[in-house]
Write a protein that holds these residues in place. Structure first.
Motif, PDB file in Angstrom:
ATOM      1  N   UNK A  98     -92.127  32.686  -8.146  1.00 39.32           N
ATOM      2  CA  UNK A  98     -92.752  31.530  -8.184  1.00 39.32           C
ATOM      3  C   UNK A  98     -91.956  30.249  -8.954  1.00 39.32           C
ATOM      4  N   UNK A  99     -90.625  30.648  -9.874  1.00 37.21           N
ATOM      5  CA  UNK A  99     -89.951  29.653 -10.196  1.00 37.21           C
ATOM      6  C   UNK A  99     -89.131  28.885  -9.185  1.00 37.21           C
ATOM      7  N   UNK A 100     -88.909  30.225  -8.117  1.00 40.23           N
ATOM      8  CA  UNK A 100     -87.927  29.354  -7.225  1.00 40.23           C
ATOM      9  C   UNK A 100     -88.846  28.487  -6.174  1.00 40.23           C
ATOM     10  N   UNK A 101     -89.978  28.848  -5.968  1.00 41.55           N
ATOM     11  CA  UNK A 101     -90.823  28.217  -5.380  1.00 41.55           C
ATOM     12  C   UNK A 101     -91.092  26.684  -5.757  1.00 41.55           C
ATOM     13  N   UNK A 102     -91.421  26.810  -7.173  1.00 38.43           N
ATOM     14  CA  UNK A 102     -91.857  25.372  -8.054  1.00 38.43           C
ATOM     15  C   UNK A 102     -90.701  24.499  -7.813  1.00 38.43           C
ATOM     16  N   UNK A 103     -89.260  25.112  -8.017  1.00 40.19           N
ATOM     17  CA  UNK A 103     -88.195  24.250  -7.882  1.00 40.19           C
ATOM     18  C   UNK A 103     -88.035  23.561  -6.618  1.00 40.19           C
ATOM     19  N   UNK A 104     -88.504  24.397  -5.412  1.00 38.71           N
ATOM     20  CA  UNK A 104     -88.243  23.784  -4.184  1.00 38.71           C
ATOM     21  C   UNK A 104     -89.281  22.757  -4.120  1.00 38.71           C
ATOM     22  N   UNK A 105     -90.620  23.046  -4.417  1.00 40.63           N
ATOM     23  CA  UNK A 105     -91.421  21.982  -4.464  1.00 40.63           C
ATOM     24  C   UNK A 105     -91.241  20.623  -4.800  1.00 40.63           C
ATOM     25  N   UNK A 106     -90.578  20.890  -6.029  1.00 41.05           N
ATOM     26  CA  UNK A 106     -90.061  19.542  -6.876  1.00 41.05           C
ATOM     27  C   UNK A 106     -89.133  18.789  -5.993  1.00 41.05           C
ATOM     28  N   UNK A 107     -88.202  19.520  -5.504  1.00 37.44           N
ATOM     29  CA  UNK A 107     -87.203  19.084  -4.552  1.00 37.44           C
ATOM     30  C   UNK A 107     -87.543  18.229  -3.216  1.00 37.44           C
ATOM     31  N   UNK A 108     -88.406  19.123  -2.688  1.00 41.48           N
ATOM     32  CA  UNK A 108     -88.863  18.090  -1.400  1.00 41.48           C
ATOM     33  C   UNK A 108     -89.886  17.323  -1.706  1.00 41.48           C
ATOM     34  N   UNK A 109     -90.511  17.266  -2.987  1.00 39.93           N
ATOM     35  CA  UNK A 109     -91.345  15.901  -3.166  1.00 39.93           C
ATOM     36  C   UNK A 109     -90.632  14.618  -3.516  1.00 39.93           C
ATOM     37  N   UNK A 110     -89.274  15.022  -4.055  1.00 44.70           N
ATOM     38  CA  UNK A 110     -88.273  14.143  -4.439  1.00 44.70           C
ATOM     39  C   UNK A 110     -87.882  13.497  -3.199  1.00 44.70           C
ATOM     40  N   UNK A 111     -87.498  14.416  -2.045  1.00 41.19           N
ATOM     41  CA  UNK A 111     -86.845  14.044  -0.831  1.00 41.19           C
ATOM     42  C   UNK A 111     -87.688  12.884  -0.030  1.00 41.19           C
ATOM     43  N   UNK A 112     -89.324  13.396  -0.249  1.00 42.42           N
ATOM     44  CA  UNK A 112     -90.299  12.559   0.469  1.00 42.42           C
ATOM     45  C   UNK A 112     -90.383  11.257  -0.358  1.00 42.42           C
ATOM     46  N   UNK A 113     -90.015  11.208  -1.263  1.00 44.99           N
ATOM     47  CA  UNK A 113     -90.387   9.963  -2.188  1.00 44.99           C
ATOM     48  C   UNK A 113     -89.079   8.869  -1.803  1.00 44.99           C
ATOM     49  N   UNK A 114     -87.933   9.534  -1.247  1.00 45.08           N
ATOM     50  CA  UNK A 114     -87.019   8.735  -0.780  1.00 45.08           C
ATOM     51  C   UNK A 114     -87.151   8.426   0.665  1.00 45.08           C
ATOM     52  N   UNK A 115     -87.205   9.403   1.528  1.00 44.04           N
ATOM     53  CA  UNK A 115     -87.598   9.373   2.999  1.00 44.04           C
ATOM     54  C   UNK A 115     -88.699  10.004   3.358  1.00 44.04           C
ATOM     55  N   UNK A 116     -89.519   9.132   4.391  1.00 50.89           N
ATOM     56  CA  UNK A 116     -90.518   9.970   4.759  1.00 50.89           C
ATOM     57  C   UNK A 116     -90.003  10.539   6.209  1.00 50.89           C
ATOM     58  N   UNK A 117     -89.772  11.782   5.938  1.00 49.94           N
ATOM     59  CA  UNK A 117     -89.088  12.513   7.092  1.00 49.94           C
ATOM     60  C   UNK A 117     -90.097  13.955   7.479  1.00 49.94           C
ATOM     61  N   UNK A 118     -89.995  14.493   8.666  1.00 50.60           N
ATOM     62  CA  UNK A 118     -90.491  15.373   9.295  1.00 50.60           C
ATOM     63  C   UNK A 118     -90.263  16.708   8.717  1.00 50.60           C
ATOM     64  N   UNK A 119     -89.094  17.024   8.298  1.00 55.17           N
ATOM     65  CA  UNK A 119     -88.847  18.377   7.775  1.00 55.17           C
ATOM     66  C   UNK A 119     -89.095  18.163   6.431  1.00 55.17           C
TER      67      UNK A 119
END
Lengths: 313, 682
Positions: free
Chosen positions: B426-447
């Motif tokens: 759960x911790x690993x997933x939660x951290x990844x979710x946070x990272x990708x939300x951050x990425x999306x706030x900077x770049x609107x990208x498909x991946x």
């Protein structure tokens, strides 16, 4: 959108077959048997197989058969499993499999299976999943698949499955569309597609379609018409072809034609050759391009040829 | 053959080409003469080197050189020095050839063959590889050769792992290096090597590493698949688990004969029409397994232990591996009420395809009630002429909403032992979710969107049986809708993924026949794909009409189906109906208004059991009456799909294939059919 220049391509293929004097032709001398398969299957898909002299072709093919039962790429060369499949496929196109001593060919192929289920290309022992596909496809066409150890053959192929869902040439080998076609094809022919993670592989394969609409063979590589076959037939066998944009791919293939001189190249404005001409036409057939015969994605032969082998009396 | 620009042939070019061709031909002819006459003199062997320098693909020349080497090694006067010289020569020829074409299969294999003779230094090879891999880091021949050399030298996985790290730091866009890394890590996990025992320690570092690749250039695919693998490692438990079953644990099953159900005491969800007094027990695992049999799964009904229950895997062809297994239990008509206990995995033997054992034995218990036969048998048979049209059904009332939700979820088995062990997941997933939300706030990208959708789905799936709700499904549905617009090339891929998410969260629209079982209505939902089968095992009547289904993959799990409508969908071939062959209770099928017969390419040709894939017996049980009138070659799909069906009623109108000729073929293949396209058959 451009159209398929059928007549030009037919003329091109027939000209290539006759021209044995250019440097390109001599350099490809050793794989003329493959060239015959590419050119003749393309002609059949275009509805023009009757433009060639069947007897000449068959007589030349039989001259390429060796004592061991295997076929060489051309007269004088050594036998190899690669050319054995092409020879059998061409004979199937002409419905002339009966000129073969099937046991002899089968013996050559079964002799190439190794302890671990893999297949060598010839007596010198190179192992590659391409050869697994070839053995399975060839013996299937000859209706004697049971002569090899199918279970072991399948388990070797599965040992080459990667974590991205694709397949390589040997265990641990990177996923590559050509190898994927061979492995998925072999699994299809042996009723083993349930071992493929279709969603995982399907996503890897559909991401081969780049902005231009063409397909590449692995991530971050250039698109190439031949992948219109390797990737496309794999997608079709696992029922995921709807995950790519078929229209864009059709356009890419048509853009790779040389509409003046005939033939299709790997990329727009590159030199044409019979290899890419075949894969372009076969790809268009898989994309339901009008006027082309349907091709079977696993046997890589026209559907009516395959049906004739399995379903007639 | 690749990458040469198209040029109009000029006469000077043709003349030059012709001259070169003649020279090469002369060389070839001379070579053949030496080869066929087994001449291995120094001059002859030198000639073959010349040939290979011009054309490294001339495979016969490589064979010849192997014969020449063997000839020399067998000479009586050979000594270690002369052997070394001969083999060094071969390595030199290979190097020259590789310079011409570093993708030559023949050259690379010849090098391997020479090294196998055992007299050459393998240390050189790493140096050679380094040169090649710097020139082209994606050359798979070089990578394969590297694996071969590493194994021969017994280099550790850790050392090779370091090499991949160096390659990746030199250039993140190196799929081949990431791939090799996944192979090495996998091996280290499997071996339980020191430092790689705990995935929870290793994976966070790998996530950090892959982030650098993905976040540097989100459009570069090199890291995408590695990240997906890391996610799989985080989420997937090694040993297989039972995900769901029918009947559900604690449920009551009412077996009614071939007439109306009159039960008020029982939820219509568990009333099963059964003429034979037997019913299926369906086990749905979270991954394909083998070894489900009467030893590993025991069934006790009342006081009798059923030792001869045959468990069948629901998979194509003769495979003994499947995610879904079924057995049929017959209840004696004299026992009106019995308790059934199913014990799964108390004996070892259930194994996943990755080789992990089913390690958490579970037990299901449910009650079976048999509705006693009534003397008056003039009641309307439920099996007759069912139309799934709305007016024949009453919609299940709101007051029963709870029982609807219960029924969907009752079947899901809560694997309690998982909660405490999986905190790091759960911790690993939660951290990844946070990272990708951050990425999306900077770049609107498909991946970014796709990965976030996958992470949220995984998070929900892991918390599901306890949370009782899929918290993120709305967000996931929106991400897929965004992707359908952002990446139009892969529109259908996102649509399929979206369909499954929609089904996972779907709770509405059930209607009950006036006197019959529940019909689940999933029509008009733009579904392009079916899924969520673990929640749908109880369904007897299913309405999937007016959707966009071109596949019904997975439907074989719905063993209770007696009535199915696929009207107005996008089925393109008869072979797509393969999953229905396993539905032994199916009596009414509507496939009208699809696209069967429109398309020349059949995308389910190899997922159906037929001689083409060697997945039917060679002794074809060809019914004489069929093949005497029917050319198998034109109707093989109909034959292989429909011959095992037990339909009473079929609707096929609105498909190009369904002309009168075809319909008469169908009637021959299915002699028990009572109604075709609304017309009663004799």
């Amino acid at each position: 959108m451009a159209e398929l220049a059928v007549d030009k391509h037919v003329k091109y293929i027939l000209a290539v077959e006759k021209n044995k004097d250019s440097f390109e032709s001599v350099v490809m001398d050793h794989l003329r048997m493959n060239g015959a398969y590419w050119g003749l299957t393309a002609l059949d898909l275009l509805g023009k197989l009757d433009s060639v002299n069947v007897d000449e072709v068959i007589s030349w093919i039989l001259k390429c058969q060796h004592e061991s039962g295997g076929f060489s790429g051309n007269i004088g060369h050594d036998p190899h499993i690669l050319y054995t499949l092409s020879a059998v496929q061409v004979l199937a196109l002409f419905n002339k499999l009966d000129v073969l001593d099937i046991d002899k060919v089968a013996t050559y192929i079964t002799g190439l299976q190794n302890e671990d289920g893999s297949f060598s290309g010839d007596m010198w022992g190179e192992v590659d999943t391409r050869f697994s596909y070839i053995a399975i496809c060839c013996l299937s066409i000859l209706c004697c698949l049971g002569k090899i150890n199918v279970e072991k053959a399948v388990s070797y192929i599965l040992s080459c499955k990667n974590l991205d869902g694709g397949f390589g040439c040997t265990p641990g080998g990177e996923s590559h569309a050509g190898q994927i076609f061979c492995c998925v094809g072999a699994l299809a022919l042996t009723g083993s597609l349930h071992y493929v993670d279709k969603d995982l592989l399907g996503w890897w394969l559909c991401e081969r379609q780049v902005k231009s609409g063409g397909l590449n063979g692995r991530p971050e590589k250039l698109p190439d018409v031949c992948y219109s076959w390797w990737v496309l037939s794999s997608l079709i066998m696992i029922d995921r072809v709807h995950w790519i944009d078929k229209e864009k791919l059709v356009k890419f293939i048509l853009d790779c034609q040389d509409v003046e001189n005939g033939g299709i190249s790997d990329r727009p404005d590159d030199a044409v050759d019979v290899y890419h001409t075949y894969f372009g036409v076969a790809g268009l057939s898989l994309l339901n391009y009008p006027g082309l015969k349907a091709i079977d994605p696993a046997y890589a032969l026209p559907v009516d040829v395959v049906n004739r082998i399995f379903f007639s009396g | 053959m690749h990458g040469r620009p198209r040029k109009a042939p000029k006469p000077e070019d043709e003349a030059a080409s012709s001259a070169k061709a003649q020279k090469l031909r002369a060389l070839q002819t001379q070579f053949f003469s030496f080869h066929h006459n087994k001449i291995y003199t120094k001059e002859a062997v030198e000639l073959s080197a010349k040939l290979l320098e011009i054309n490294p693909e001339s495979y016969t020349a490589w064979n010849y050189r192997k014969l020449a080497v063997e000839h020399y090694l067998n000479l009586p006067d050979c000594n270690p020095d002369s052997i070394k010289s001969v083999l060094d020569d071969e390595l030199r020829v290979v190097e020259n050839a590789l310079r011409q074409n570093f993708k030559s299969y023949g050259a690379w294999h010849h090098r391997k063959w020479v090294l196998s003779k055992g007299h050459s230094s393998i240390d050189n090879e790493l140096r050679l590889l380094d040169k090649f891999q710097k020139a082209d880091s994606r050359n798979f021949h070089a990578w394969n050769y590297r694996r071969f050399v590493a194994e021969s030298m017994k280099r550790s996985e850790q050392d090779e792992l370091k090499y991949t790290e160096d390659m990746i730091y030199a250039n993140f866009s190196n799929y081949s290096a990431w791939h090799n890394r996944s192979v090495l890590l996998s091996a280290l996990f499997d071996k339980k090597a020191e430092g790689f025992l705990l995935k929870e320690k290793v994976l966070p570092e790998e996530y950090e590493f892959i982030h650098q690749a993905i976040f540097t250039d989100p459009d570069d695919q090199s890291g995408w698949f590695y990240h997906l693998w890391l996610l799989d490692q985080t989420v997937t438990t090694d040993s297989p688990l039972l995900a769901s079953s029918w009947p559900g644990h604690g449920s009551d099953v009412l077996l009614v004969g071939d007439r109306c159900y009159n039960g008020s005491a029982f939820s219509p969800f568990s009333a099963l029409h059964s003429d034979s007094g037997s019913f299926p027990i369906v086990l749905y695992f979270n991954q394909p397994v083998r070894g489900v049999n009467s030893s590993t799964v025991t069934v006790e009904c009342g006081f009798n232990k059923n030792e001869d229950l045959l468990w069948k895997p629901l998979s194509a062809s003769n495979s003994q591996t499947a995610r879904v297994w079924v057995a049929h239990l017959k209840v004696s008509s004299s026992d009106l009420h019995s308790t059934v206990e199913v014990s799964v995995g108390h004996t070892k033997g259930i194994i996943s395809t990755r080789g992990f054992e089913y390690s958490h034995p579970s037990m299901l218990s449910f009650k079976v009630h048999v509705q006693p036969m009534e003397r008056d048998s003039s009641q309307v048979s439920v099996a007759e002429s069912i139309s799934l049209r709305e007016e024949n059904f009453k919609v299940y009332g709101k007051q029963s909403e709870e029982s609807i939700i219960d029924s969907f979820d009752q079947l899901i088995i809560k694997n309690g032992h998982e909660t405490t062990a999986s905190n790091w997941r759960f911790e690993a997933l939660a951290k990844e979710i946070e990272c990708f939300r951050e990425l999306l706030s900077l770049v609107d990208c498909k991946i970014g969107k796709l990965t976030l959708a996958r992470l949220l789905k995984a998070y929900d799936a892991m918390s599901y049986p306890f949370a009782n709700k899929l918290v993120h499904s709305e967000e996931v549905l929106e991400l897929y809708s965004d992707l359908m617009k952002l990446d139009r090339t892969h529109y259908q891929f996102y649509k399929d993924e979206r369909s499954i998410v929609l089904l996972q969260k779907y709770k509405d629209s059930v209607s009950s026949a006036i006197c019959g079982p529940i019909c689940l209505r999933l029509n008009n939902l733009s579904l392009s794909r079916m899924g969520a089968f673990e929640k749908l095992l109880w369904v007897q009547m299913l309405d999937l009409s007016h959707n966009e289904l071109q596949s019904i993959e997975g439907l074989e799990a719905m063993q209770l189906l007696s009535c199915l409508s696929l009207r107005n969908n996008k089925l393109r071939s008869l072979t797509a109906l393969e999953p229905l062959r396993k539905l032994k209770l199916l009596r009414i099928l509507d496939i009208s208004y699809n696209q069967i017969g429109d398309h020349s390419i059949d995308t389910t040709r190899y997922v159906c059991s037929s001689p083409l894939s060697h997945s039917v017996g060679s002794e074809l049980n060809r019914d004489e009456t069929v093949t005497s009138d029917v050319a198998l070659i034109n109707n093989w799909e109909a034959f292989y799909i429909f011959k095992d069906f037990n339909l009473n009623q079929l609707d096929i109108v609105g498909n190009t294939i369904a002309d009168e000729k075809f319909k008469s073929v169908l009637v021959k293949i299915m002699p028990k059919l009572k109604q075709l396209d609304g017309k009663l058959l004799d």
